[in-house]
Motif scaffolding. Sequence first.
Motif, mmCIF file in Angstrom:
data_model
loop_
_atom_site.group_PDB
_atom_site.id
_atom_site.type_symbol
_atom_site.label_atom_id
_atom_site.label_comp_id
_atom_site.label_asym_id
_atom_site.label_seq_id
_atom_site.Cartn_x
_atom_site.Cartn_y
_atom_site.Cartn_z
ATOM 1 N N HIS A 240 -51.417 27.282 4.113
ATOM 2 C CA HIS A 240 -51.348 28.094 5.003
ATOM 3 C C HIS A 240 -51.185 27.238 6.382
ATOM 4 N N GLY A 241 -50.723 26.059 6.222
ATOM 5 C CA GLY A 241 -50.494 25.385 7.282
ATOM 6 C C GLY A 241 -51.874 24.910 8.085
ATOM 7 N N ILE A 242 -52.884 24.906 7.579
ATOM 8 C CA ILE A 242 -54.451 24.499 8.263
ATOM 9 C C ILE A 242 -54.589 23.158 7.626
ATOM 10 N N THR A 243 -54.896 22.324 8.557
ATOM 11 C CA THR A 243 -55.466 20.852 8.064
ATOM 12 C C THR A 243 -57.073 21.029 7.897
ATOM 13 N N LEU A 244 -57.353 20.576 7.028
ATOM 14 C CA LEU A 244 -58.865 20.619 6.484
ATOM 15 C C LEU A 244 -59.187 19.210 6.117
ATOM 16 N N HIS A 245 -59.857 18.324 7.456
ATOM 17 C CA HIS A 245 -60.149 17.001 7.273
ATOM 18 C C HIS A 245 -61.692 16.830 6.603
ATOM 19 N N GLN A 246 -61.842 15.979 5.666
ATOM 20 C CA GLN A 246 -63.222 15.737 5.038
ATOM 21 C C GLN A 246 -63.620 14.533 5.613
ATOM 22 N N LEU A 247 -64.713 14.390 6.421
ATOM 23 C CA LEU A 247 -65.019 13.585 7.289
ATOM 24 C C LEU A 247 -66.553 12.704 6.617
ATOM 25 N N ALA A 248 -66.761 11.565 6.794
ATOM 26 C CA ALA A 248 -68.092 10.911 6.331
ATOM 27 C C ALA A 248 -68.767 10.029 7.388
ATOM 28 N N ARG A 249 -69.921 9.774 7.471
ATOM 29 C CA ARG A 249 -70.706 8.991 8.179
ATOM 30 C C ARG A 249 -70.263 7.421 7.752
ATOM 31 N N THR A 250 -70.038 6.843 8.802
ATOM 32 C CA THR A 250 -69.331 5.349 8.464
ATOM 33 C C THR A 250 -70.332 4.235 9.311
ATOM 34 N N ARG A 251 -70.972 3.317 8.708
ATOM 35 C CA ARG A 251 -71.545 2.035 9.354
ATOM 36 C C ARG A 251 -70.523 1.350 10.238
ATOM 37 N N ARG A 252 -70.937 0.375 10.899
ATOM 38 C CA ARG A 252 -70.120 -0.383 11.846
ATOM 39 C C ARG A 252 -69.321 -1.416 11.076
ATOM 40 N N ASP A 253 -69.620 -1.766 9.750
ATOM 41 C CA ASP A 253 -68.936 -2.424 8.876
ATOM 42 C C ASP A 253 -67.768 -1.616 8.171
ATOM 43 N N GLY A 254 -67.632 -0.370 8.292
ATOM 44 C CA GLY A 254 -66.651 0.505 7.741
ATOM 45 C C GLY A 254 -67.027 1.145 6.646
ATOM 46 N N THR B 103 -74.364 7.503 3.045
ATOM 47 C CA THR B 103 -74.652 8.897 2.519
ATOM 48 C C THR B 103 -76.291 9.598 2.863
ATOM 49 N N LEU B 104 -76.600 10.540 2.778
ATOM 50 C CA LEU B 104 -77.843 11.050 2.900
ATOM 51 C C LEU B 104 -78.828 10.606 1.833
ATOM 52 N N TYR B 105 -78.526 10.962 0.855
ATOM 53 C CA TYR B 105 -79.184 10.566 -0.326
ATOM 54 C C TYR B 105 -79.306 8.929 -0.400
ATOM 55 N N GLY B 106 -78.238 8.443 0.030
ATOM 56 C CA GLY B 106 -78.208 6.886 -0.170
ATOM 57 C C GLY B 106 -79.365 6.261 0.971
ATOM 58 N N ARG B 107 -79.430 7.051 2.157
ATOM 59 C CA ARG B 107 -80.364 6.629 3.077
ATOM 60 C C ARG B 107 -81.820 6.659 2.579
#
Length: 278
Positions: free
Chosen positions: A72-86, A90-94
Amino acid sequence: MTTAPAVPASPDAALVTFSYGGGWQSTAALALAARGDLPFTTFLFANVGDDSEHPATLRYLAEHAAPFAAAHGITLHQLARTRRDGSTETLYGRLTKPGSRSLPIPVRMSNGAPGTRQCTADFKIRVIGKWLKAHGATAEQPATVGIGISVDEIHRANNRRCEPHERIVYPLLDLGIRRADCPRIIRAAGLPVPPKSSCWFCPFHRLTAWADQRRDEPELFAKSCALESLLNDRRAELGKDSVWLTRHAAPLAEVVSTDDVLPLDFSDGTCDSGWCFT
C-alpha cells in the motif's frame, strides 16, 4: 465513526511518522493509513530485540504487517538500539549481560510496587528519536509522530513525554476509535488480528497472560523463570532484596497456576494493550 483525516501534520514538520508497536491499535492505524483515512506513510517499529520481543509479534511483522505496508505504498522501518561501535543492544541482552547491574524493566519489588521502568525510554523512545533526528527532525522543525492510543486509554496520552524534536499526535483519539473497534478495522483491511504486543518477560503481564505462556509456550515460560532467577542471584550477591516478574513476591513458577482455568486478574499490569505506546 468519522473517516476524515485525523490531526494534520504541522506545516513546519520535517517528517510525518507513526510509531508502530505491532499491537491492535497501531495495526488498526496502519490499516486506516492504507485506505487513506490517516495521513501517515512512514511507520517506525522500535524492535527492543529479536531475543526480547514476543516471537509472535515478530512473526506478525514479517508475515503480515510489512508485506501489507509495502503493498500500500507505506514504508515500515524496523529500528534497533545501537551502541557507539555500531553493534546492536537488546533489552534481554542488557538484562543478562555478565556482571550487569542494570534493571531497566519494571520488576516488582518485595512490597509489590513496580521498580523503575527505563526500557521504553531506552529501547523505544530514544531509538525512534535518534532516527527522527538523523532524518532532519529538530526543535525548530519537529517531526510529527502518531501514537496509537485509543479512546478507552485516553489517560495514557498524558504519560508520553514529548521530546523537543517531535510533535506527538493521537489520531485514533481524533477519530473516536476504541480498542474494541480495532479488530474490525484490521479484518476489513484483509489482515489477521495481531497478538498482544509486549516483551515476553514483561512484569506488567497479567497472571492470565503468564498462565497462557506456561500452557502454550512452555519453553518461553521456562526462559522467563530463568531470567527472574538470574536477576535474583545477582541481587543476592549484592546484598539486595529479591525482585519478581509478578506482584506476588514469589517465584514465577510458584505463582502461575498449572491449571487451565484461572480467575481473572485485572490488577497485575497493563502490558497487554500496548503500554509501550504500541
